[in-house]
Scaffold this motif. Structure first.
Motif, mmCIF file in Angstrom:
data_model
loop_
_atom_site.group_PDB
_atom_site.id
_atom_site.type_symbol
_atom_site.label_atom_id
_atom_site.label_comp_id
_atom_site.label_asym_id
_atom_site.label_seq_id
_atom_site.Cartn_x
_atom_site.Cartn_y
_atom_site.Cartn_z
ATOM 1 N N LEU A 153 0.799 -1.142 0.014
ATOM 2 C CA LEU A 153 -0.178 0.178 0.087
ATOM 3 C C LEU A 153 0.874 1.311 0.158
ATOM 4 N N ASN A 154 0.823 2.131 -1.076
ATOM 5 C CA ASN A 154 1.551 3.210 -1.311
ATOM 6 C C ASN A 154 0.936 4.308 -0.679
ATOM 7 N N VAL A 155 1.189 4.974 0.261
ATOM 8 C CA VAL A 155 0.141 6.127 1.024
ATOM 9 C C VAL A 155 1.210 7.445 0.951
ATOM 10 N N THR A 156 0.365 8.259 -0.055
ATOM 11 C CA THR A 156 0.956 9.665 -0.413
ATOM 12 C C THR A 156 0.275 10.699 0.151
ATOM 13 N N GLY A 157 0.583 11.757 0.151
ATOM 14 C CA GLY A 157 0.041 13.112 0.350
ATOM 15 C C GLY A 157 -0.205 13.659 1.881
ATOM 16 N N ALA A 158 -0.607 14.709 2.259
ATOM 17 C CA ALA A 158 -0.772 15.124 3.727
ATOM 18 C C ALA A 158 -2.196 15.435 3.960
ATOM 19 N N ASP A 159 -2.927 16.280 3.485
ATOM 20 C CA ASP A 159 -4.512 16.714 3.823
ATOM 21 C C ASP A 159 -5.352 15.708 2.840
ATOM 22 N N ASN A 160 -4.942 15.613 1.584
ATOM 23 C CA ASN A 160 -5.416 14.558 0.616
ATOM 24 C C ASN A 160 -4.756 13.502 0.438
ATOM 25 N N VAL A 161 -4.977 12.380 1.074
ATOM 26 C CA VAL A 161 -3.946 11.173 0.987
ATOM 27 C C VAL A 161 -4.391 10.416 -0.075
ATOM 28 N N THR A 162 -3.680 9.689 -0.767
ATOM 29 C CA THR A 162 -3.590 8.759 -1.644
ATOM 30 C C THR A 162 -3.186 7.465 -1.260
ATOM 31 N N ILE A 163 -4.067 6.391 -1.369
ATOM 32 C CA ILE A 163 -3.685 5.041 -1.041
ATOM 33 C C ILE A 163 -3.456 4.247 -2.398
ATOM 34 N N LYS A 164 -2.605 3.835 -2.881
ATOM 35 C CA LYS A 164 -2.618 2.998 -4.103
ATOM 36 C C LYS A 164 -2.193 1.531 -3.663
ATOM 37 N N VAL A 165 -3.228 0.525 -4.100
ATOM 38 C CA VAL A 165 -3.039 -0.658 -3.639
ATOM 39 C C VAL A 165 -2.273 -1.469 -4.471
ATOM 40 N N ASN B 237 -16.850 0.472 6.668
ATOM 41 C CA ASN B 237 -17.212 -0.303 7.984
ATOM 42 C C ASN B 237 -16.393 0.280 9.228
ATOM 43 N N GLN B 238 -15.526 0.834 9.080
ATOM 44 C CA GLN B 238 -14.828 1.301 10.120
ATOM 45 C C GLN B 238 -15.357 2.667 10.659
ATOM 46 N N SER B 239 -15.278 2.902 12.029
ATOM 47 C CA SER B 239 -16.051 3.998 12.471
ATOM 48 C C SER B 239 -15.417 5.236 11.817
ATOM 49 N N GLY B 240 -16.146 6.327 11.576
ATOM 50 C CA GLY B 240 -15.321 7.856 11.464
ATOM 51 C C GLY B 240 -15.228 7.795 10.118
ATOM 52 N N PHE B 241 -15.512 7.293 8.837
ATOM 53 C CA PHE B 241 -15.156 7.398 7.704
ATOM 54 C C PHE B 241 -16.602 7.546 6.764
ATOM 55 N N THR C 203 -13.176 7.899 -2.966
ATOM 56 C CA THR C 203 -12.885 8.862 -1.905
ATOM 57 C C THR C 203 -13.685 8.922 -0.634
ATOM 58 N N VAL C 204 -12.882 8.763 0.450
ATOM 59 C CA VAL C 204 -13.611 8.836 1.821
ATOM 60 C C VAL C 204 -12.910 9.874 2.594
ATOM 61 N N LYS C 205 -13.886 10.540 3.641
ATOM 62 C CA LYS C 205 -13.345 11.451 4.262
ATOM 63 C C LYS C 205 -13.295 10.787 5.861
ATOM 64 N N GLY C 206 -12.187 11.089 6.435
ATOM 65 C CA GLY C 206 -11.762 10.806 7.737
ATOM 66 C C GLY C 206 -12.426 11.980 8.636
ATOM 67 N N ASN C 207 -11.751 11.818 9.991
ATOM 68 C CA ASN C 207 -12.003 13.119 10.641
ATOM 69 C C ASN C 207 -11.191 14.490 10.308
ATOM 70 N N LYS D 285 -9.019 14.465 7.066
ATOM 71 C CA LYS D 285 -8.399 14.050 5.875
ATOM 72 C C LYS D 285 -9.239 13.530 4.890
ATOM 73 N N TYR D 286 -8.956 13.729 3.567
ATOM 74 C CA TYR D 286 -9.555 12.989 2.571
ATOM 75 C C TYR D 286 -8.747 11.941 1.948
ATOM 76 N N TYR D 287 -9.206 10.775 1.925
ATOM 77 C CA TYR D 287 -8.312 9.395 1.288
ATOM 78 C C TYR D 287 -8.956 8.920 0.039
ATOM 79 N N THR D 288 -8.165 9.012 -1.107
ATOM 80 C CA THR D 288 -8.510 8.374 -2.248
ATOM 81 C C THR D 288 -7.797 7.059 -2.601
ATOM 82 N N ILE D 289 -8.832 6.042 -3.072
ATOM 83 C CA ILE D 289 -8.232 4.903 -3.017
ATOM 84 C C ILE D 289 -7.930 4.386 -4.618
ATOM 85 N N ILE D 290 -6.956 3.920 -4.920
ATOM 86 C CA ILE D 290 -6.479 3.653 -6.334
ATOM 87 C C ILE D 290 -6.012 2.336 -6.188
#
Length: 128
Positions: free
Chosen positions: A68-80, A104-108, A115-119, A121-126
């Motif tokens: 899992l490659n995680v990049t970014g600060a406020d808009n995080v990209t997670i590349k699977v 299914n995790q609480s808080g998203f 894209t999902v929003k956490g508390n 940050k925004y997380y984009t899945i690729i």
């Protein structure tokens, strides 16, 4: 001279300092816990999707999530990333299962299909 009052003030000062230290540590650890939670959910969702694909379709070789490659600060990209190439027609299925696992995790909350929003940050899945 009565020293009982001085002891209670010293105790309150010590407890106040301990409370400040605990709050500082919690404020630093909160975002890291959120990121760990979403990455583990993404890995689990993608792994479950791969298991479903490879168990129902014998033409797809056994594949696992390698990174899992995680990049970014406020808009995080997670590349699977996977051990084998995934046929393009299975990518939406894997993305959908990954997003379900994260939600299914609480808080998203879901923003769009990728894209999902956490508390905070925004997380984009690729899926690659």
């Amino acid at each position: 001279m009565d020293i009982r009052g001085q002891m209670s003030i010293e105790l309150l000062l010590i407890l106040g300092f301990i409370l400040i230290i605990v709050l500082m540590i919690a404020s630093l650890a909160g975002p890291l816990i959120e990121e760990n939670s979403i990455t583990s959910a993404a890995r689990q969702g993608a792994s479950n999707a791969l298991y479903e694909i490879t168990s129902t379709n014998v033409n797809v070789p056994p594949t696992r999530v390698t990174k899992l490659n995680v990049t970014g600060a406020d808009n995080v990209t997670i590349k699977v990333m996977f051990s084998n190439n995934i046929p393009a027609n299975y990518t939406p299925f894997i993305l959908n299962k990954t997003m379900q696992s994260i939600l299914n995790q609480s808080g998203f909350t879901m923003v769009n299909n990728t894209t999902v929003k956490g508390n905070s940050k925004y997380y984009t899945i690729i899926i690659s």
